[in-house]
Design an enzyme around this catalytic site. Structure first.
Site, mmCIF file in Angstrom:
data_model
loop_
_atom_site.group_PDB
_atom_site.id
_atom_site.type_symbol
_atom_site.label_atom_id
_atom_site.label_comp_id
_atom_site.label_asym_id
_atom_site.label_seq_id
_atom_site.Cartn_x
_atom_site.Cartn_y
_atom_site.Cartn_z
ATOM 1 N N SER A 30 -7.677 -71.661 -27.645
ATOM 2 C CA SER A 30 -6.435 -71.631 -26.862
ATOM 3 C C SER A 30 -5.381 -72.578 -27.430
ATOM 4 O O SER A 30 -4.182 -72.276 -27.385
ATOM 5 C CB SER A 30 -6.735 -71.963 -25.398
ATOM 6 O OG SER A 30 -7.382 -73.203 -25.299
ATOM 7 N N THR A 31 -5.777 -73.717 -27.987
ATOM 8 C CA THR A 31 -4.797 -74.660 -28.540
ATOM 9 C C THR A 31 -4.230 -74.104 -29.855
ATOM 10 O O THR A 31 -3.015 -74.150 -30.081
ATOM 11 C CB THR A 31 -5.433 -76.045 -28.759
ATOM 12 O OG1 THR A 31 -6.268 -76.349 -27.644
ATOM 13 C CG2 THR A 31 -4.375 -77.124 -28.909
ATOM 14 N N GLU A 105 -14.223 -71.296 -39.472
ATOM 15 C CA GLU A 105 -13.398 -72.507 -39.333
ATOM 16 C C GLU A 105 -13.825 -73.560 -40.354
ATOM 17 O O GLU A 105 -12.984 -74.234 -40.957
ATOM 18 C CB GLU A 105 -13.515 -73.069 -37.917
ATOM 19 C CG GLU A 105 -12.800 -72.210 -36.885
ATOM 20 C CD GLU A 105 -13.037 -72.649 -35.447
ATOM 21 O OE1 GLU A 105 -12.162 -72.400 -34.618
ATOM 22 O OE2 GLU A 105 -14.090 -73.224 -35.154
HETATM 23 O O1 LIG Z 1 -13.834 -74.492 -32.349
HETATM 24 C C1 LIG Z 1 -13.147 -73.696 -31.755
HETATM 25 C C2 LIG Z 1 -13.386 -72.239 -31.792
HETATM 26 O O2 LIG Z 1 -14.575 -71.929 -32.472
HETATM 27 C C3 LIG Z 1 -11.976 -74.168 -30.968
HETATM 28 O O3 LIG Z 1 -11.103 -74.832 -31.810
HETATM 29 C C4 LIG Z 1 -12.465 -75.079 -29.879
HETATM 30 O O4 LIG Z 1 -13.406 -74.370 -29.080
HETATM 31 C C5 LIG Z 1 -11.325 -75.589 -28.999
HETATM 32 O O5 LIG Z 1 -10.797 -74.530 -28.255
HETATM 33 P P1 LIG Z 1 -9.645 -74.752 -27.207
HETATM 34 O O6 LIG Z 1 -8.424 -75.126 -27.962
HETATM 35 O O7 LIG Z 1 -9.533 -73.420 -26.496
HETATM 36 O O8 LIG Z 1 -10.096 -75.852 -26.254
#
Ligand SMILES: O=C(CO)[C@H](O)[C@H](O)COP(=O)(O)O
Length: 232
Positions: A30-31, A105
C-alpha cells in the site's frame, strides 16, 4: 494524521530522490502504491523514468497510471528502488513480504545502486520479529521444508508456529508460483544467522529478512519525516 496520510507523506519524501532519466525499481504494497500514484503525476508532467515493478500487482497499477515499465532482464541495473517494509530496525535491516512479493523485491533491491524504504513510523522496531517472517518455499516437499525450518530455527533458540499463508480458502501463490510460510518466531536477535540457516534449506526459495540492502529508510510520523541512513 491517518495511516494513509502517513504513507503518502513518506512516498512524497521519496519522490524527491527521483530524477528524470532514472531506472527505478518499484516496490509492492500500500505504501509503494502511494509512491506509484505520485510518480505517475510526475510522469504525466514530463519526467522520464522507467520502472521495474516487483510484482504483477504493481505492474498493473503502473500500466493503469501510465508509468513506463521494463523487465529486469531488459534493464538489469537500476539506479534506485523505492519500496515499503513490514518492519525496520535501526541498522536498516528489514522484514518484508507481507504482500507476498519478497522474492522479486529482493532481486530488484539487489540490482539497485540505492534502495529507499518508505513506511510510517510504527514500522520502526528495536528488534525485528514482531511481524511474522514470510518465508517463500517451493510447493514440492512442503512438509519436509517446514520441519527443516523448525529445526534450523530451534538451533538458534527460535520457536514459533509456521503458518501456510492462505487467501480465499486456498494457499496464497506468489508471482513466482511458490507458497509462503509465515513464521511467528518473535524477536530475532541474530538476523544474519537466521538468514544463513534458512538459505541452507533446499526447499526455501527466499525469506523476508533484508540485510544490508536498504540505503535509507524514510519514516513518516505525526511530527513529520525522519530519514535513517545506512552506515555502510
Ligand atoms: O514487502 C512488502 C510486500 O511484499 C511490502 O512492502 C510490505 O508488506 C509493506 O506493505 P505496506 O506498505 O502495505 O504496509
Amino acid at each position: 494524521m491517518d495511516a494513509r496520510a502517513l504513507k503518502i507523506e513518506a512516498a512524497r519524501a521519496a519522490l524527491s530522490y527521483v530524477e528524470s532519466g532514472m531506472r527505478l525499481g518499484i516496490g509492492t504494497g500500500s505504501t509503494a502504491e502511494e509512491f506509484v500514484r505520485l510518480l505517475a503525476e510526475k510522469v504525466a508532467a514530463g519526467m522520464a523514468v522507467t520502472g521495474v515493478p516487483t510484482s504483477e500487482r504493481t505492474a498493473a497499477l503502473c500500466v493503469q497510471l501510465g508509468v513506463p515499465l521494463a523487465t529486469l532482464d531488459e534493464m538489469p541495473e537500476l539506479d534506485l528502488t523505492i519500496d515499503g517494509a513490514d518492519e525496520v530496525d535501526a541498522e536498516l535491516t528489514l522484514i518484508k513480504g507481507g504482500g507476498g512479493a519478497l522474492l522479486r523485491e529482493k532481486i530488484v533491491a539487489a540490482a539497485s545502486a540505492r534502495v529507499i524504504v518508505i513506511a510510517d513510523r510504527s514500522k520502526l522496531v528495536e528488534t525485528l520479529g514482531r511481524f511474522p517472517l514470510p518465508i517463500e518455499v517451493n510447493r514440492f516437499g512442503l512438509k519436509a521444508t517446514e520441519i527443516a525450518i523448525g529445526r534450523a530455527a530451534a538451533k538458534l533458540g527460535l520457536d514459533g508456529a509456521l503458518t501456510l499463508r492462505m487467501t480465499n480458502g486456498e494457499p496464497f501463490v506468489t508471482d513466482g508460483g511458490h507458497l509462503i510460510l509465515d513464521a511467528s518466531f518473535g524477536r530475532i536477535p541474530d538476523t544474519r544467522a537466521l538468514s544463513e540457516a534458512l538459505h541452507a534449506i533446499p526447499g526455501v526459495v527466499e525469506h523476508g529478512l533484508f540485510l544490508e540492502l536498504a540505503t535509507a529508510v524514510i519514516l513518516a510520523g505525526a511530527d513529520g519525516i525522519k530519514t535513517l541512513h545506512a552506515a555502510r
